[in-house]
Write a protein that holds these residues in place. Structure first.
Motif, short mmCIF file in Angstrom:
data_model
loop_
_atom_site.label_atom_id
_atom_site.label_comp_id
_atom_site.label_asym_id
_atom_site.label_seq_id
_atom_site.Cartn_x
_atom_site.Cartn_y
_atom_site.Cartn_z
N GLU A 38 0.85 -1.19 0.00
CA GLU A 38 0.00 0.00 0.00
C GLU A 38 0.88 1.24 0.00
OE1 GLU A 38 -3.45 0.21 2.36
OE2 GLU A 38 -3.64 -1.96 2.56
N PRO A 39 0.80 2.04 -1.05
CA PRO A 39 1.65 3.23 -1.13
C PRO A 39 1.55 4.14 0.09
CG PRO A 39 0.58 2.83 -3.23
CD PRO A 39 -0.02 1.86 -2.25
N GLU A 40 0.34 4.28 0.66
CA GLU A 40 0.19 5.13 1.85
C GLU A 40 0.97 4.55 3.04
OE1 GLU A 40 -4.05 7.26 1.79
OE2 GLU A 40 -4.15 5.07 1.76
N LEU A 41 0.99 3.22 3.15
CA LEU A 41 1.74 2.61 4.23
C LEU A 41 3.25 2.65 3.96
CD1 LEU A 41 -0.58 -0.40 5.15
CD2 LEU A 41 -0.33 1.80 6.33
N ASP A 42 3.63 2.57 2.69
CA ASP A 42 5.03 2.77 2.34
C ASP A 42 5.48 4.17 2.76
OD1 ASP A 42 5.33 0.23 1.20
OD2 ASP A 42 5.11 0.95 -0.86
N ALA A 43 4.63 5.17 2.49
CA ALA A 43 4.95 6.55 2.85
C ALA A 43 5.03 6.71 4.37
CB ALA A 43 3.91 7.51 2.26
N TYR A 44 4.13 6.06 5.08
CA TYR A 44 4.15 6.11 6.55
C TYR A 44 5.46 5.51 7.07
CZ TYR A 44 2.09 6.36 11.21
OH TYR A 44 1.82 6.70 12.51
N ALA A 45 5.85 4.36 6.51
CA ALA A 45 7.11 3.73 6.91
C ALA A 45 8.29 4.63 6.57
CB ALA A 45 7.25 2.37 6.22
N GLY A 46 8.23 5.30 5.43
CA GLY A 46 9.30 6.21 5.02
C GLY A 46 9.48 7.36 5.99
N ARG A 47 8.36 7.93 6.43
CA ARG A 47 8.44 9.02 7.41
C ARG A 47 9.01 8.53 8.74
NH1 ARG A 47 3.62 10.43 5.17
NH2 ARG A 47 2.37 9.90 6.98
N LEU A 48 8.63 7.32 9.14
CA LEU A 48 9.16 6.76 10.39
C LEU A 48 10.66 6.49 10.27
CD1 LEU A 48 8.56 5.77 13.25
CD2 LEU A 48 8.06 3.52 12.26
N ALA A 49 11.09 5.99 9.12
CA ALA A 49 12.53 5.75 8.90
C ALA A 49 13.30 7.06 8.98
CB ALA A 49 12.75 5.07 7.55
N LEU A 51 12.36 9.81 10.57
CA LEU A 51 12.28 10.29 11.95
C LEU A 51 13.29 9.58 12.85
CD1 LEU A 51 10.71 12.01 14.07
CD2 LEU A 51 9.18 10.03 14.33
N THR A 52 13.47 8.28 12.65
CA THR A 52 14.36 7.51 13.52
C THR A 52 15.76 7.34 12.94
OG1 THR A 52 13.52 5.44 12.56
CG2 THR A 52 12.48 6.22 14.61
N GLY A 53 15.96 7.71 11.68
CA GLY A 53 17.28 7.64 11.07
C GLY A 53 17.77 6.24 10.79
N VAL A 54 16.87 5.36 10.36
CA VAL A 54 17.22 3.96 10.09
C VAL A 54 17.07 3.62 8.61
CG1 VAL A 54 16.56 3.19 12.41
CG2 VAL A 54 14.89 3.14 10.57
N PRO A 55 17.74 2.54 8.17
CA PRO A 55 17.59 2.13 6.78
C PRO A 55 16.30 1.35 6.50
CG PRO A 55 19.26 0.78 7.84
CD PRO A 55 18.84 1.83 8.83
N TYR A 56 15.66 0.79 7.53
CA TYR A 56 14.47 -0.05 7.32
C TYR A 56 13.35 0.37 8.27
CZ TYR A 56 17.87 -3.24 5.21
OH TYR A 56 18.86 -3.79 4.45
N ALA A 57 12.14 0.46 7.71
CA ALA A 57 10.93 0.66 8.51
C ALA A 57 9.81 -0.12 7.84
CB ALA A 57 10.56 2.13 8.62
N MET A 58 8.97 -0.77 8.64
CA MET A 58 7.95 -1.63 8.10
C MET A 58 6.61 -1.51 8.84
SD MET A 58 11.16 -3.08 7.81
CE MET A 58 11.46 -4.01 9.26
N VAL A 59 5.53 -1.64 8.09
CA VAL A 59 4.19 -1.87 8.63
C VAL A 59 3.92 -3.32 8.28
CG1 VAL A 59 1.75 -1.26 8.57
CG2 VAL A 59 3.50 0.52 8.21
N GLY A 71 3.57 -1.95 4.28
CA GLY A 71 4.31 -0.70 4.24
C GLY A 71 5.78 -1.04 4.43
N LEU A 72 6.62 -0.60 3.50
CA LEU A 72 8.04 -0.95 3.56
C LEU A 72 8.88 0.23 3.10
CD1 LEU A 72 10.39 -3.01 3.86
CD2 LEU A 72 9.89 -3.73 1.50
N HIS A 73 9.89 0.54 3.88
CA HIS A 73 10.89 1.52 3.48
C HIS A 73 12.26 0.87 3.60
CE1 HIS A 73 13.12 5.21 2.99
NE2 HIS A 73 13.90 4.77 3.96
N ARG A 74 12.99 0.88 2.48
CA ARG A 74 14.39 0.47 2.44
C ARG A 74 15.15 1.65 1.88
NH1 ARG A 74 12.55 -4.61 -0.65
NH2 ARG A 74 12.28 -2.99 -2.17
N SER A 75 16.03 2.24 2.67
CA SER A 75 16.76 3.39 2.15
C SER A 75 17.65 2.94 1.01
CB SER A 75 17.59 4.05 3.25
OG SER A 75 18.64 3.21 3.64
N GLN A 76 17.92 3.85 0.10
CA GLN A 76 18.77 3.51 -1.02
C GLN A 76 20.15 3.10 -0.55
OE1 GLN A 76 18.45 6.83 -3.77
NE2 GLN A 76 16.95 5.66 -4.93
#
Length: 193
Positions: A38-49, A51-59, A71-76
């Motif tokens: 879900e793009p909205e959950l990806d965006a939520y994970a991205g904001r959390l990443a 905020l916390t300064g991490v390479p990974y955030a997940m819903v 929801g998944l964020h993997r930093s480049q």
């Protein structure tokens, strides 16, 4: 105490039994969660990443058979782990139920702070440590108004991190906010963000 892979008990996985999994699977189906990114959950994970300064955030939504990162964020710059066979490990949208630390959060129904997973024999042998180089984890349960734990909101790093009280409060408040947004989407049809 550090994890020692040469010790016979070093690889013991102790994933807790999840008696709510069938009911959770039904609830996730009612909410239409856990089947697709879900793009909205990806965006939520991205904001959390961020905020916390991490390479990974997940819903992460956990059903009877798997974990799914809707929801998944993997930093480049997220590190890629090269396995012994020369292949590269990249964190994807799914994990087995006995991988990672989220199944523990779901069964415990409370946040889990692991500043360095290698300091905890119970967690040090988890496959995500070797597969993806995860050394630090912070996660909180997503508990809806019915009392059902739907999954987790979590962040992870390849380096040990002193999360502290502020990290714990951030993950708990972010999880509570996300549940509120998910329920408003269900009842009022409002967008998550």
């Amino acid at each position: 105490m550090r994890y020692d892979p040469s010790r016979p008990a070093g690889r013991l996985l102790l994933t807790p039994e999840d008696k709510e999994a069938p009911a959770r699977t039904r609830r996730l189906g009612e909410l239409g969660l856990g089947e697709r990114p879900e793009p909205e959950l990806d965006a939520y994970a991205g904001r959390l990443a961020e905020l916390t300064g991490v390479p990974y955030a997940m819903v992460n939504f956990i059903d009877e058979h798997r974990q799914f990162f809707a929801g998944l964020h993997r930093s480049q710059g997220a590190p890629r782990v090269v396995r012994a066979d020369g292949t590269t490990a990249v964190l994807g949208r799914e994990l087995a139920r006995d991988h990672g630390f989220c199944p523990h959060v779901v069964v415990r129904r409370k946040a889990l702070v692991l500043e360095d997973v290698r300091d905890y024999p119970r967690f040090a042998g988890n496959p995500v440590v070797d597969e993806f180089g995860i050394h630090s984890y912070l996660g909180a349960p997503l508990i809806d108004s019915t009392g059902m734990t739907l999954g987790t909101l979590c962040v992870a790093d390849t380096q040990p991190r002193p999360w502290g009280r502020s990290g714990l409060e951030t993950i708990k408040s972010s999880a509570a906010e996300l549940v509120t947004r998910l329920e408003r989407r269900e009842t009022d049809g409002l967008p998550l963000l």
